[in-house]
Scaffold this motif. Sequence first.
Motif, PDB file in Angstrom:
ATOM      1  N   ILE A  61       0.852  -1.202   0.000  1.00  0.00           N
ATOM      2  CA  ILE A  61       0.000   0.000   0.000  1.00  0.00           C
ATOM      3  C   ILE A  61       0.885   1.248   0.000  1.00  0.00           C
ATOM      4  N   HIS A  62       0.547   2.191  -0.881  1.00  0.00           N
ATOM      5  CA  HIS A  62       1.285   3.459  -1.000  1.00  0.00           C
ATOM      6  C   HIS A  62       0.319   4.630  -0.868  1.00  0.00           C
ATOM      7  N   ASP A  63       0.877   5.859  -0.773  1.00  0.00           N
ATOM      8  CA  ASP A  63       0.054   7.033  -1.058  1.00  0.00           C
ATOM      9  C   ASP A  63       0.764   7.866  -2.109  1.00  0.00           C
ATOM     10  N   GLU A 160       2.611  -1.979   4.263  1.00  0.00           N
ATOM     11  CA  GLU A 160       2.775  -0.569   3.933  1.00  0.00           C
ATOM     12  C   GLU A 160       4.138  -0.378   3.249  1.00  0.00           C
ATOM     13  N   HIS A 161       4.215   0.561   2.314  1.00  0.00           N
ATOM     14  CA  HIS A 161       5.476   0.754   1.581  1.00  0.00           C
ATOM     15  C   HIS A 161       6.635   1.063   2.539  1.00  0.00           C
ATOM     16  N   TYR A 162       6.386   1.909   3.554  1.00  0.00           N
ATOM     17  CA  TYR A 162       7.496   2.266   4.460  1.00  0.00           C
ATOM     18  C   TYR A 162       8.091   1.043   5.159  1.00  0.00           C
ATOM     19  N   ARG A 180      13.422   4.918   4.353  1.00  0.00           N
ATOM     20  CA  ARG A 180      13.587   5.629   3.091  1.00  0.00           C
ATOM     21  C   ARG A 180      12.273   6.287   2.687  1.00  0.00           C
ATOM     22  N   ARG A 181      11.151   5.617   2.972  1.00  0.00           N
ATOM     23  CA  ARG A 181       9.840   6.140   2.600  1.00  0.00           C
ATOM     24  C   ARG A 181       8.956   6.280   3.840  1.00  0.00           C
ATOM     25  N   LYS A 182       7.927   7.159   3.771  1.00  0.00           N
ATOM     26  CA  LYS A 182       6.977   7.304   4.875  1.00  0.00           C
ATOM     27  C   LYS A 182       5.571   6.830   4.489  1.00  0.00           C
ATOM     28  N   ASP A 183       5.341   6.553   3.202  1.00  0.00           N
ATOM     29  CA  ASP A 183       3.961   6.273   2.780  1.00  0.00           C
ATOM     30  C   ASP A 183       3.546   4.837   3.120  1.00  0.00           C
ATOM     31  N   PRO A 184       2.248   4.595   3.412  1.00  0.00           N
ATOM     32  CA  PRO A 184       1.126   5.554   3.461  1.00  0.00           C
ATOM     33  C   PRO A 184       0.936   6.217   4.835  1.00  0.00           C
TER      34      PRO A 184
END
Length: 417
Positions: A61-63, A160-162, A180-184
Amino acid sequence: MKRRPLFLFLLVFLSSFLFPLFPFSPFPPCLAATPNIIDYQRHLPPTFKKQARLATRLIIIHDTESGLQSALNTLSKGGYSNYLIDRNGDIYRTLDKRYRADHAGLSMWDRVEDISSQSIGIELVGYYNDPYTNAQYASLSWLLKVLQKQYAIPDWRVLEHYRVAYGRPNAYVRKLHRGRRKDPGIFNFDRSRAGLTSTDPRNDALYDPDVAAGRLIPDPDINVASLKRRNPQKFQQEVAALSSNTITATNTAWRIAREEYDSPTTLYKFPDGRTRRGNQIKDWANIPAGTQVIVRAQEDATALQRVVLEITDGATALDRAGRAYRRPDTFYIFPKGTVRNGTQVKDWGQIPPGTKVLVGYQPPVPLTKSALRKQTTRAATQDRRTVFLVPTNRVVSADQVKNIAKLPAGTLMFVKK
Ligand SMILES: [Zn+2]
């Protein structure tokens, strides 16, 4: 009275049609309505090569960190997701679920890398620190159920992507790391509202086999997330401190912008007024506290440079105002002339087409004769970004008005901050 059991059975059987929730019904309750699904694959470039995935073990899942239209344009350029769920619950199929979407980037889950080759990617329109809508959660739950059943994917392998993204060593973190990522959204995305309610201990956003095994060091935000159950008050304080885009001793450039901290599209505004882009900064250890970090500055700047934005059919507030859509200095002028700021709008799904949007403005003031005598008012009327709401319900910017003094009584003036 031999027939009585059959009679009772018939009664229960028939009543189950009339009352689908009848407690003895032999049928499950009505399933939720199927969401609206829009096939968007014709927008992929003709050169895009569809490649079937060999395995489908995970769903990620991403945003989007943007509004719908900008997200559809970006995703369609190279098949960067399989699905996109809009704020109103509409599901866009951007690339058939059979094919590999390039959505997870540098990633690892339980030792296995290249997660895009084994997973389906789903994007939610919105931002990592802004709540998703009920309609989005309903459509996401529906879509997950269908996909989980088809590919036999348990709740804990919907991630979740993060949680799967990782980063190489950088100026802030010297080892391979999560974060590296915070989404979603570590503090925002709610697994149970997406129907991911399994009691398997691995179905917990804090579960991370690669951190547990020492392959990666944890994201500091995960330590904050773990406070939620242990110390709810401290959790709220820390989340509030992290939601600011101002650099402090703990809120570093990396913590705010993550992998985009050294990107040319990230803008740094220093306390002395100087500005620099992420790729122009060399000394990351000495960025002064109080510096503001603006990620994807170009998108915000586009919204900010336009004077009057308009919500047209099919577009949402988020499409027009971007991250600023819920801010107190974003104003909505509805077609009937009502004015609301971003904190006063209740139903984001019900903004009528033709609503005007002003981003980064002071609260409106009536343009009276006495106001016009003031030097500050006269100066504001010279600024082309100043906007007037003229009875009845006409919105004009200062450069469209020949003589300010002739604007009718009851005109409201909006001055740029
Ligand atoms: Zn993502």
